[in-house]
Design a protein around this motif. Structure first.
Motif, short mmCIF file in Angstrom:
data_model
loop_
_atom_site.label_atom_id
_atom_site.label_comp_id
_atom_site.label_asym_id
_atom_site.label_seq_id
_atom_site.Cartn_x
_atom_site.Cartn_y
_atom_site.Cartn_z
N LYS A 152 0.86 -1.26 -0.08
CA LYS A 152 -0.06 -0.01 0.03
C LYS A 152 0.75 1.41 -0.08
CE LYS A 152 -0.70 0.50 5.01
NZ LYS A 152 -1.71 0.53 6.13
N ASN A 153 2.13 1.27 0.64
CA ASN A 153 3.02 2.53 0.62
C ASN A 153 3.84 2.56 -0.51
OD1 ASN A 153 1.57 3.55 2.95
ND2 ASN A 153 2.85 1.88 4.47
N LEU A 154 3.74 1.86 -1.46
CA LEU A 154 4.90 1.38 -2.42
C LEU A 154 4.56 2.40 -3.38
CD1 LEU A 154 5.25 -2.21 -3.50
CD2 LEU A 154 6.79 -0.90 -2.08
N SER A 155 5.86 3.08 -4.03
CA SER A 155 5.51 4.21 -5.08
C SER A 155 4.86 3.55 -6.20
CB SER A 155 7.01 4.58 -5.75
OG SER A 155 6.89 5.22 -6.93
N PRO A 156 4.16 4.13 -7.11
CA PRO A 156 3.40 3.42 -8.29
C PRO A 156 4.18 2.44 -9.09
CG PRO A 156 2.58 5.55 -7.92
CD PRO A 156 3.63 5.57 -7.11
N PHE A 157 5.55 3.26 -9.14
CA PHE A 157 6.38 2.49 -10.10
C PHE A 157 7.05 1.41 -9.77
CE2 PHE A 157 6.22 6.94 -11.37
CZ PHE A 157 5.90 7.08 -12.61
N GLU A 158 6.98 1.22 -8.22
CA GLU A 158 7.64 0.01 -7.71
C GLU A 158 6.31 -1.06 -7.56
OE1 GLU A 158 10.62 -0.56 -6.99
OE2 GLU A 158 11.21 1.29 -7.64
N LEU A 159 5.14 -0.56 -7.29
CA LEU A 159 3.93 -1.18 -7.53
C LEU A 159 3.91 -1.96 -8.80
CD1 LEU A 159 1.08 -2.23 -6.13
CD2 LEU A 159 0.04 -0.12 -6.97
N LYS A 160 3.99 -1.15 -9.80
CA LYS A 160 4.00 -1.68 -11.41
C LYS A 160 4.75 -3.05 -11.37
CE LYS A 160 6.68 0.48 -13.92
NZ LYS A 160 7.74 -0.48 -14.14
N ASN A 161 5.94 -3.08 -10.70
CA ASN A 161 6.77 -4.23 -10.73
C ASN A 161 5.89 -5.45 -10.21
OD1 ASN A 161 8.85 -2.71 -11.97
ND2 ASN A 161 9.86 -2.35 -9.99
N LYS A 162 5.15 -5.54 -9.03
CA LYS A 162 4.66 -6.44 -8.40
C LYS A 162 3.56 -6.91 -9.37
CE LYS A 162 6.18 -6.45 -4.22
NZ LYS A 162 6.60 -7.78 -3.38
N LEU A 163 2.59 -5.90 -10.09
CA LEU A 163 1.82 -6.16 -11.01
C LEU A 163 2.29 -6.96 -12.28
CD1 LEU A 163 -0.17 -2.74 -10.92
CD2 LEU A 163 -0.73 -4.78 -9.89
N ILE A 164 3.72 -6.55 -12.79
CA ILE A 164 4.14 -7.16 -14.09
C ILE A 164 4.50 -8.55 -13.59
CG2 ILE A 164 6.43 -7.35 -15.29
CD1 ILE A 164 6.25 -4.30 -15.20
N ASN A 165 5.00 -8.65 -12.22
CA ASN A 165 5.27 -10.27 -11.88
C ASN A 165 4.00 -11.12 -11.89
OD1 ASN A 165 8.01 -9.58 -11.64
ND2 ASN A 165 7.57 -9.02 -9.24
N LEU A 166 3.05 -10.55 -11.50
CA LEU A 166 1.75 -11.32 -11.49
C LEU A 166 1.17 -11.52 -12.78
CD1 LEU A 166 -0.49 -12.49 -9.66
CD2 LEU A 166 -1.78 -10.07 -9.87
N ALA A 167 1.18 -10.67 -13.69
CA ALA A 167 0.95 -10.73 -15.20
C ALA A 167 1.77 -11.79 -15.74
CB ALA A 167 0.74 -9.50 -15.94
N ASN A 168 2.89 -11.73 -15.58
CA ASN A 168 3.85 -12.82 -16.29
C ASN A 168 3.58 -14.12 -15.50
OD1 ASN A 168 5.53 -11.19 -17.78
ND2 ASN A 168 6.98 -10.51 -16.35
N SER A 169 3.27 -14.10 -14.52
CA SER A 169 3.11 -15.61 -14.00
C SER A 169 1.95 -16.25 -14.80
CB SER A 169 2.48 -15.56 -12.60
OG SER A 169 1.12 -15.01 -12.61
N ASN A 170 1.15 -15.43 -15.51
CA ASN A 170 0.07 -16.25 -16.50
C ASN A 170 0.76 -16.81 -17.73
OD1 ASN A 170 -2.53 -15.51 -15.37
ND2 ASN A 170 -1.42 -13.64 -15.12
N GLU A 171 1.94 -16.57 -17.83
CA GLU A 171 2.70 -17.28 -19.26
C GLU A 171 2.39 -18.90 -19.06
OE1 GLU A 171 6.29 -15.02 -20.96
OE2 GLU A 171 6.60 -15.92 -19.18
N LYS A 172 2.44 -19.46 -17.57
CA LYS A 172 2.03 -20.91 -17.55
C LYS A 172 0.58 -21.35 -17.94
CE LYS A 172 5.00 -20.68 -13.61
NZ LYS A 172 5.07 -20.82 -11.98
N LYS A 173 0.02 -20.06 -18.01
CA LYS A 173 -1.61 -20.40 -18.29
C LYS A 173 -1.52 -20.55 -19.84
CE LYS A 173 -2.92 -18.82 -13.93
NZ LYS A 173 -3.68 -17.78 -13.24
N GLY A 174 -0.63 -20.18 -20.67
CA GLY A 174 -0.63 -20.02 -22.20
C GLY A 174 -0.56 -18.54 -22.48
N VAL A 175 -0.65 -17.54 -21.64
CA VAL A 175 -0.70 -16.10 -21.91
C VAL A 175 0.71 -15.57 -22.31
CG1 VAL A 175 -1.24 -13.76 -21.22
CG2 VAL A 175 -2.63 -15.64 -20.64
#
Length: 542
Positions: free
Chosen positions: A13-36
């Motif tokens: 919750k206290n992360l800079s938006p640009f640091e939060l972005k990295n968390k979101l990218i990691n989550l989106a990248n995890s979907n490669e296992k699902k064929g994305v």
């Protein structure tokens, strides 16, 4: 959410938006296992266009320049340094012999423009460009190459909403992008006793996050007053302008500095004429020593844009980056601009004797009269810890590329390139809005740069489903959930507006860095997820 618990929400919750972005990218990248295979990252504002013709001119100039070094000394891989006598004549011969070289037309026009419009000596002008692109000398002067500064000055005044004067109205310092400018400026304000720890400053918010974070570092620890762009129109939607009740905070003479990004980030809206005049009156009548730092990187995306360096030149230190407009984020090209007559010099002159003695000692190695050094030249020296002032300055090849971008724009009398970039952003903004049910794009918003757009989901909730649903979101849900759901389920990365000190339930979409058709997908995903949140609310009240 299946993958997100309260612990993770608390963690980020206290992360800079640009640091939060990295968390979101990691989550989106995890979907490669699902064929994305790909995800859409509309979180960062790196444009996906580049200005090609001035780059062509740059590299063709480089080819000519290397030829010039071999004319003075050629021993295999070893060459000499270019020489000035008759270099313009040799340049014209090169142009005549290479009519099909990339960018040659712009390059020749740019050189002749400097001679015709500014009265540059032909050999001196070509030699400055050639020696600069070869990069075989330290930048001299260290603040900025003489003729390059004149070119960039006129480009900057034109794009910031002024009329090009006969003589330079501002001094410029070429720097490694807007981010370097921020660091240099804050450090010099402190070093020159213009600001001290715990002093009062103001920020016009929402704003680019480093302006929120830097003032609270231990070396500064400023007291921050926020000026909120909280004006609403008759529909209850944000105009991203500043009501007079917020601007009145600037009348407090204890506020020494105002920082503003104009057009704003993330709303991407320029300050309107009414607010500009209101601020002018406040400064004139209530707070004449107010120092203003304006970051105008998005100004070129608004027609008839007016910067504080034009409306309040005496009080304003301007920052401009070439990164977004010309697609040169990797080049690190920026300038700091300060009017020749300015409040920064005035305040330094009026400092207590103890502070003056400290500054005399600080800059005594540079001149017998250190008290006469202008604030912008102090920034140059401070950027190299004073002791290395003789090696200060942006690399000369970067300065030459900067000049060619400016000449390209100055020669574009019909603003063809400007219209292209504005049309790109406006089209993409419309593609997102086309899919947001009951949240139409405003028909006329002459102050919008459209480089980003900020969507307040609570406003949309009220317009679409009523206040009860908006209250449910506000009281029962966390706005970060929406971003994590977009990343996990739709493979889309956006940023949280709250991280820019915008409304808590607002989200930022960069309209610059993806293909046009991908913005339709983003609009569809936002709308579909919003519907799902509404359905979950309906289930909860059953």
């Amino acid at each position: 959410m299946n993958t997100l618990d309260k612990k993770l929400l608390e963690e980020v919750k206290n992360l800079s938006p640009f640091e939060l972005k990295n968390k979101l990218i990691n989550l989106a990248n995890s979907n490669e296992k699902k064929g994305v295979k790909i995800f859409l990252n509309a979180g960062r504002g790196n444009p996906n266009w580049t200005a090609s013709t001035p780059r062509d001119a740059f590299f063709t100039l480089g080819y000519f320049s290397v030829e010039e070094t071999r004319k003075t000394w050629c021993d295999g891989d070893l060459a000499g340094m270019p020489e000035k006598p008759n270099i313009y004549k040799r340049f014209k011969a090169f142009c005549n012999s290479n009519t099909n070289a990339p960018g040659i037309e712009l390059l020749e026009e740019a050189v002749d423009y400097g001679i015709r419009e500014y009265g540059f000596d032909s050999d001196s002008w070509v030699f400055e460009l050639v020696d600069g692109i070869i990069g075989d000398n330290y930048p001299v002067p260290n603040r900025m190459l003489l003729r390059v500064e004149k070119v960039v000055h006129n480009y900057l005044i034109k794009e910031m909403g002024g009329s090009i004067p006969d003589k330079a109205s501002h001094d410029l310092f070429a720097v490694e992008g807007g981010t370097a400018a921020m660091c240099y400026i804050f450090d010099s304000l402190m070093a020159n006793h213009l600001l001290k720890k715990h002093d009062n400053i103001a920020l016009m918010v929402p704003i680019f996050t480093p302006y929120l974070e830097i003032p609270h570092l231990s070396r500064y620890d400023f007291n921050v007053t926020e000026i909120h762009a909280c004006e609403l129109n008759e529909e209850g939607r944000h105009t991203w302008q500043y009501p007079s009740s917020e601007l009145d905070k600037l009348a407090d003479p204890n506020i020494k500095l105002l920082c503003v990004v104009n057009p704003s980030n993330p709303p991407s809206v320029a300050i309107d004429e009414k607010s500009m005049k209101y601020i002018q009156n406040i400064v004139k009548e209530k707070n004449s020593n107010l120092m203003i730092v304006t970051d105008d990187v998005y100004g070129t995306f608004v027609e008839n844009f007016k910067s504080f360096i034009i409306t309040l030149p005496y009080n304003t230190l301007g920052v401009y980056s070439f990164s977004k407009y010309f697609g040169v984020t990797g080049w690190r090209l920026g300038v700091i601009a300060l009017a020749k007559e300015n409040v920064f010099n005035k305040i330094i002159h009026e400092l207590p004797q103890e502070d003056k003695d400290d500054l005399k000692n600080r800059y005594s190695s540079l001149t017998p009269k250190p008290e006469s050094i202008s604030f912008i030249d102090r920034i140059v020296a401070d950027s190299r810890q004073v002791a290395l002032n003789h090696t200060a300055g942006l690399s000369t090849p970067q300065q030459v590329q900067m000049a060619l971008f400016c000449l390209f724009a100055l020669l574009d009398k019909d603003d063809t390139y400007k219209k292209q970039t504005i049309d790109i952003c406006t089209k993409r903004k419309k593609l997102v809005y086309d899919h947001l049910i009951d949240l139409p794009m405003k028909k006329s918003d002459i102050h919008s740069a459209c480089y980003y757009n900020e969507y307040d989901l609570l406003v949309w909730a009220n317009l679409r489903y009523g206040m009860d649903f908006a209250n449910y979101l506000k009281e029962e849900r966390n706005p970060l959930e929406f971003l994590f759901d977009l990343a996990e389920k739709y493979h889309i990365i956006l940023l949280n507006g709250e991280g820019f000190d915008g409304p808590k339930w607002s989200i930022r979409v960069s309209l610059a860095n993806l293909k046009d058709e991908q913005y339709s997908k983003i609009g569809e995903a936002i709308n579909e997820l919003f519907n799902k949140y509404h359905e979950q609310w309906l289930e909860s009240i059953k």
